[in-house]
Design a protein around this motif. Structure first.
Motif, PDB file in Angstrom:
ATOM      1  N   GLU A 113       0.774  -1.085   0.055  1.00  0.00           N
ATOM      2  CA  GLU A 113       0.086  -0.127  -0.146  1.00  0.00           C
ATOM      3  C   GLU A 113       0.859   1.102   0.042  1.00  0.00           C
ATOM      4  N   ASP A 114       1.878   1.283   0.627  1.00  0.00           N
ATOM      5  CA  ASP A 114       2.947   2.480   0.809  1.00  0.00           C
ATOM      6  C   ASP A 114       3.411   2.551  -0.600  1.00  0.00           C
ATOM      7  N   GLU A 115       3.909   1.295  -1.317  1.00  0.00           N
ATOM      8  CA  GLU A 115       4.518   1.671  -2.532  1.00  0.00           C
ATOM      9  C   GLU A 115       3.358   2.097  -3.564  1.00  0.00           C
ATOM     10  N   GLU A 116       2.159   1.704  -3.582  1.00  0.00           N
ATOM     11  CA  GLU A 116       0.891   2.234  -4.345  1.00  0.00           C
ATOM     12  C   GLU A 116       0.930   3.845  -4.103  1.00  0.00           C
ATOM     13  N   LYS A 117       0.871   4.198  -2.823  1.00  0.00           N
ATOM     14  CA  LYS A 117       0.597   5.725  -2.524  1.00  0.00           C
ATOM     15  C   LYS A 117       1.825   6.358  -3.018  1.00  0.00           C
ATOM     16  N   ALA A 118       3.167   5.908  -2.900  1.00  0.00           N
ATOM     17  CA  ALA A 118       4.374   6.474  -3.432  1.00  0.00           C
ATOM     18  C   ALA A 118       4.205   6.861  -4.873  1.00  0.00           C
TER      19      ALA A 118
END
Length: 141
Positions: A113-118
């Motif tokens: 999820e963090d990578e998708e937000k980035a």
């Protein structure tokens, strides 16, 4: 843990995996999508084997039922474990749900999820952790 205890624990884990698949007839044990013996820990005198299992199922009720089925089959599995592993006294088998698999899956989901937000913010995932983030207020060209 001593080398002997590690060897015995490993042999019990492998034997349990085979016996659960081949010998246990309880439908509750075979209802989950996947049931895996992840590790076995023996107490100091090897009288008790704490067996940790990972159970993948659609709902919590199936997981609970599978664990109950394993508890019920523990006495049945004890004899073949002792004979197969070559122990004079087979350990009492205690089954526990292994939460470490669930925790690692939750952590992996948080990272995804963090990578998708980035990516959505136009940043390259992982740059902040590596110390490679561009200076604030400076455009990348």
């Amino acid at each position: 843990m001593s080398a002997r205890k590690e060897r015995v624990a490993h042999a019990i884990r492998e034997t349990l995996t085979e016996l659960i698949n081949a010998e246990v007839k309880d439908p509750r044990v075979h209802a989950p999508t996947l049931l895996t013996v992840t590790r076995v820990e023996l107490n100091t005198d090897m009288a008790v084997a704490n067996c940790y299992v990972s159970i993948v199922a659609e709902d919590e009720a199936t997981v609970d039922a599978a664990l109950a089925g394993l508890h019920k089959a523990a006495g049945f599995l004890r004899g073949p474990i002792g004979r197969t592993v070559g122990l004079q006294h087979a350990p009492e088998l205690r089954f526990h749900l292994d939460a470490s698999i669930d925790m690692s899956e939750k952590l992996a989901q948080i990272v995804r999820e963090d990578e998708e937000k980035a990516r959505a913010a136009g940043r390259e995932p992982g740059m902040e952790r590596a110390g490679l983030a561009p200076a604030r207020g400076v455009d990348k060209k």
